[in-house]
Structure formats: structure tokens, C-alpha cells
Scaffold this motif. Structure first.
Motif, PDB file in Angstrom:
ATOM      1  N   GLY A 184       1.063  -5.042  10.015  1.00  0.00           N
ATOM      2  CA  GLY A 184       0.004  -5.663   9.228  1.00  0.00           C
ATOM      3  C   GLY A 184       0.342  -7.055   8.749  1.00  0.00           C
ATOM      4  N   GLY A 185       1.616  -7.475   8.877  1.00  0.00           N
ATOM      5  CA  GLY A 185       2.011  -8.820   8.485  1.00  0.00           C
ATOM      6  C   GLY A 185       2.128  -9.020   6.994  1.00  0.00           C
ATOM      7  N   VAL A 186       2.681  -8.024   6.275  1.00  0.00           N
ATOM      8  CA  VAL A 186       2.800  -8.114   4.821  1.00  0.00           C
ATOM      9  C   VAL A 186       4.272  -8.030   4.431  1.00  0.00           C
ATOM     10  N   ILE A 187       4.691  -8.942   3.558  1.00  0.00           N
ATOM     11  CA  ILE A 187       6.034  -8.912   2.971  1.00  0.00           C
ATOM     12  C   ILE A 187       5.858  -9.094   1.467  1.00  0.00           C
ATOM     13  N   ILE A 188       6.423  -8.166   0.698  1.00  0.00           N
ATOM     14  CA  ILE A 188       6.373  -8.249  -0.761  1.00  0.00           C
ATOM     15  C   ILE A 188       7.809  -8.151  -1.264  1.00  0.00           C
ATOM     16  N   THR A 189       8.197  -9.101  -2.104  1.00  0.00           N
ATOM     17  CA  THR A 189       9.554  -9.086  -2.651  1.00  0.00           C
ATOM     18  C   THR A 189       9.552  -8.405  -4.020  1.00  0.00           C
ATOM     19  N   GLU A 190      10.747  -8.035  -4.441  1.00  0.00           N
ATOM     20  CA  GLU A 190      10.961  -7.582  -5.822  1.00  0.00           C
ATOM     21  C   GLU A 190      10.938  -8.821  -6.713  1.00  0.00           C
ATOM     22  N   TRP A 191      10.924  -8.621  -8.020  1.00  0.00           N
ATOM     23  CA  TRP A 191      11.077  -9.740  -8.935  1.00  0.00           C
ATOM     24  C   TRP A 191      12.472 -10.303  -8.753  1.00  0.00           C
ATOM     25  N   TYR A 192      12.582 -11.606  -8.706  1.00  0.00           N
ATOM     26  CA  TYR A 192      13.850 -12.271  -8.432  1.00  0.00           C
ATOM     27  C   TYR A 192      14.072 -13.396  -9.429  1.00  0.00           C
ATOM     28  N   SER A 193      15.267 -13.445 -10.008  1.00  0.00           N
ATOM     29  CA  SER A 193      15.647 -14.532 -10.918  1.00  0.00           C
ATOM     30  C   SER A 193      16.764 -15.338 -10.276  1.00  0.00           C
ATOM     31  N   PRO A 194      16.571 -16.630 -10.106  1.00  0.00           N
ATOM     32  CA  PRO A 194      17.659 -17.461  -9.586  1.00  0.00           C
ATOM     33  C   PRO A 194      18.855 -17.431 -10.541  1.00  0.00           C
ATOM     34  N   LYS A 195      20.048 -17.575  -9.987  1.00  0.00           N
ATOM     35  CA  LYS A 195      21.267 -17.496 -10.805  1.00  0.00           C
ATOM     36  C   LYS A 195      21.300 -18.554 -11.891  1.00  0.00           C
ATOM     37  N   ASN A 196      20.755 -19.725 -11.613  1.00  0.00           N
ATOM     38  CA  ASN A 196      20.789 -20.807 -12.605  1.00  0.00           C
ATOM     39  C   ASN A 196      19.633 -20.737 -13.613  1.00  0.00           C
ATOM     40  N   LYS A 197      18.694 -19.787 -13.431  1.00  0.00           N
ATOM     41  CA  LYS A 197      17.559 -19.630 -14.354  1.00  0.00           C
ATOM     42  C   LYS A 197      17.302 -18.140 -14.623  1.00  0.00           C
ATOM     43  N   PRO A 198      18.168 -17.480 -15.365  1.00  0.00           N
ATOM     44  CA  PRO A 198      17.988 -16.038 -15.586  1.00  0.00           C
ATOM     45  C   PRO A 198      16.772 -15.693 -16.460  1.00  0.00           C
ATOM     46  N   GLN A 199      16.231 -16.660 -17.193  1.00  0.00           N
ATOM     47  CA  GLN A 199      15.053 -16.407 -18.032  1.00  0.00           C
ATOM     48  C   GLN A 199      13.744 -16.609 -17.270  1.00  0.00           C
ATOM     49  N   PHE A 200      13.838 -16.905 -15.978  1.00  0.00           N
ATOM     50  CA  PHE A 200      12.669 -17.126 -15.122  1.00  0.00           C
ATOM     51  C   PHE A 200      12.751 -16.153 -13.949  1.00  0.00           C
ATOM     52  N   SER A 201      11.643 -15.533 -13.607  1.00  0.00           N
ATOM     53  CA  SER A 201      11.622 -14.581 -12.496  1.00  0.00           C
ATOM     54  C   SER A 201      10.333 -14.771 -11.704  1.00  0.00           C
ATOM     55  N   PHE A 202      10.416 -14.551 -10.406  1.00  0.00           N
ATOM     56  CA  PHE A 202       9.205 -14.643  -9.587  1.00  0.00           C
ATOM     57  C   PHE A 202       9.188 -13.560  -8.513  1.00  0.00           C
ATOM     58  N   LYS A 203       7.995 -13.296  -8.038  1.00  0.00           N
ATOM     59  CA  LYS A 203       7.745 -12.289  -7.014  1.00  0.00           C
ATOM     60  C   LYS A 203       6.843 -12.937  -5.979  1.00  0.00           C
ATOM     61  N   ILE A 204       7.082 -12.630  -4.695  1.00  0.00           N
ATOM     62  CA  ILE A 204       6.331 -13.262  -3.610  1.00  0.00           C
ATOM     63  C   ILE A 204       5.581 -12.208  -2.812  1.00  0.00           C
ATOM     64  N   ASN A 205       4.316 -12.460  -2.578  1.00  0.00           N
ATOM     65  CA  ASN A 205       3.502 -11.668  -1.655  1.00  0.00           C
ATOM     66  C   ASN A 205       3.133 -12.584  -0.502  1.00  0.00           C
ATOM     67  N   LEU A 206       3.497 -12.184   0.695  1.00  0.00           N
ATOM     68  CA  LEU A 206       3.256 -13.008   1.876  1.00  0.00           C
ATOM     69  C   LEU A 206       2.394 -12.232   2.866  1.00  0.00           C
ATOM     70  N   PHE A 207       1.395 -12.899   3.415  1.00  0.00           N
ATOM     71  CA  PHE A 207       0.486 -12.276   4.369  1.00  0.00           C
ATOM     72  C   PHE A 207       0.402 -13.154   5.619  1.00  0.00           C
ATOM     73  N   ILE A 208       0.683 -12.565   6.776  1.00  0.00           N
ATOM     74  CA  ILE A 208       0.494 -13.251   8.057  1.00  0.00           C
ATOM     75  C   ILE A 208      -0.811 -12.723   8.619  1.00  0.00           C
ATOM     76  N   LYS A 209      -1.765 -13.644   8.865  1.00  0.00           N
ATOM     77  CA  LYS A 209      -3.132 -13.235   9.168  1.00  0.00           C
ATOM     78  C   LYS A 209      -3.601 -13.570  10.582  1.00  0.00           C
ATOM     79  N   ASP A 210      -2.685 -14.030  11.447  1.00  0.00           N
ATOM     80  CA  ASP A 210      -3.133 -14.441  12.776  1.00  0.00           C
ATOM     81  C   ASP A 210      -1.989 -14.305  13.768  1.00  0.00           C
TER      82      ASP A 210
END
Length: 172
Positions: A92-118
Motif C-alpha cells: 500500500g506504500g505506507v510508512i509510519i514511524t514511532e515518535w522520535y526525539s533527536p539526541k540534541n533536542k530531547p524536549q522535541f519529538s516528531f512522528k512521520i507518516n509517509l504515503f507513496i501514491k503512484d
């Protein structure tokens, strides 16, 4: 004087007509750079800025596993290898990451949802959504403003997918 004006007008129309005939002839030999540009597509989206009417989508990079382009899939997996994956669906072309905090910014976290549609490498074929949150006073709060990371990731994935495609073409 009137004859000169008519002659100039006729020459103008002849030149315009000849130019239109030359511009619509697609059988001319193309340079290596023109062929490469056609294979790689456009970073502007779709075919980019096209002055020729009736131009169709370049499908030279069409190579799929399921309903997604295999080069886009591989490039996406390679690009997101820094974050732990929560879910993937290669068909289906879907990738979802866990919440991730860069080592230099532990008070910041992000999550990525990626969709390949073609099945073709193009900017329209990929969509990246980035969700972020910030740790304040021991509580995580979701950030409402869009992240600048999404277009950066899309660009990296597209560039890597094109590299993979070109490498595979050279091997054949």
C-alpha cells in the motif's frame, strides 16, 4: 511602400508557420541532457512547466512492487532509517514511524507518516506528514503549525529514488 509592408507581413507569417512546424516535430534527435531530463521528471511537480500542449506524464521511471514505485519505496526506507518504524505496508506504500526525539533536542519529538501514491517517480507520488510535540513542564504538547521537515524529506526521497533508478538503468 505598400508592397514592402505586404512582403514583410508575408515573410513574418511564413517564419511563424515554419517555427510552429519545427516546434511540434518530436522526431529530432535528443541530446543526452534532454533524455536525462525526461527520465528524471521535474521537481516542480508533474511535468513542471510545460509549454507544449498535450504533453503526457513521463512514465519512464515506472517500476512497481504492488501499487508503489520500488525506487520510491527503497529511498523512503533509507531516508527514514534514523527513526524507529511503527508500521510499514510495502503493497500500500505506507510508512509510519514511532515518535522520535533527536539526541540534541530531547524536549522535541516528531512522528512521520509517509504515503507513496503512484508507480512513477514524481513529486505527486509521495506525501509526507510530520507531527511534532514539545515537552514543557513535564507535559507533551502537540504543535499545530506545519513542520518544515516534510518538504525536506520529500525532496531527499525523490532525489534518492532518482539516483536508484539511474543506477539500475546503468547496470542493464
Amino acid at each position: 511602400m505598400k508592397n514592402i509592408s505586404y512582403c514583410l507581413l508575408i515573410i513574418f507569417f511564413i517564419c511563424s508557420f515554419a517555427n510552429n512546424l519545427l516546434a511540434t516535430n518530436d522526431n529530432y534527435p535528443k541530446t543526452r541532457e534532454e533524455r536525462k531530463a525526461e527520465e528524471m521528471g521535474s521537481m516542480l511537480g508533474g511535468d513542471g512547466i510545460v509549454f507544449a500542449p498535450g504533453k503526457i506524464k513521463n512514465e519512464s521511471t515506472k517500476n512497481s512492487v504492488g501499487s508503489v514505485n520500488k525506487y520510491l519505496w527503497q529511498a523512503a526506507i533509507e531516508t527514514l532509517n534514523f527513526a524507529p518504524l511503527a508500521a510499514i505496508d510495502s503493497t500500500g506504500g505506507v510508512i509510519i514511524t514511532e515518535w522520535y526525539s533527536p539526541k540534541n533536542k530531547p524536549q522535541f519529538s516528531f512522528k512521520i507518516n509517509l504515503f507513496i501514491k503512484d508507480t512513477v517517480i514524481s513529486p505527486d507520488a509521495i506525501e509526507v506528514k510530520v507531527f511534532s510535540k514539545t515537552l514543557k513542564n513535564g507535559n507533551w504538547t502537540q504543535n499545530d503549525k506545519p513542520s518544515d521537515l516534510a518538504p525536506v524529506l520529500e525532496d531527499k526521497i525523490l532525489r534518492r529514488a532518482r539516483e536508484l533508478y539511474i543506477q539500475s538503468e546503468r547496470k542493464e
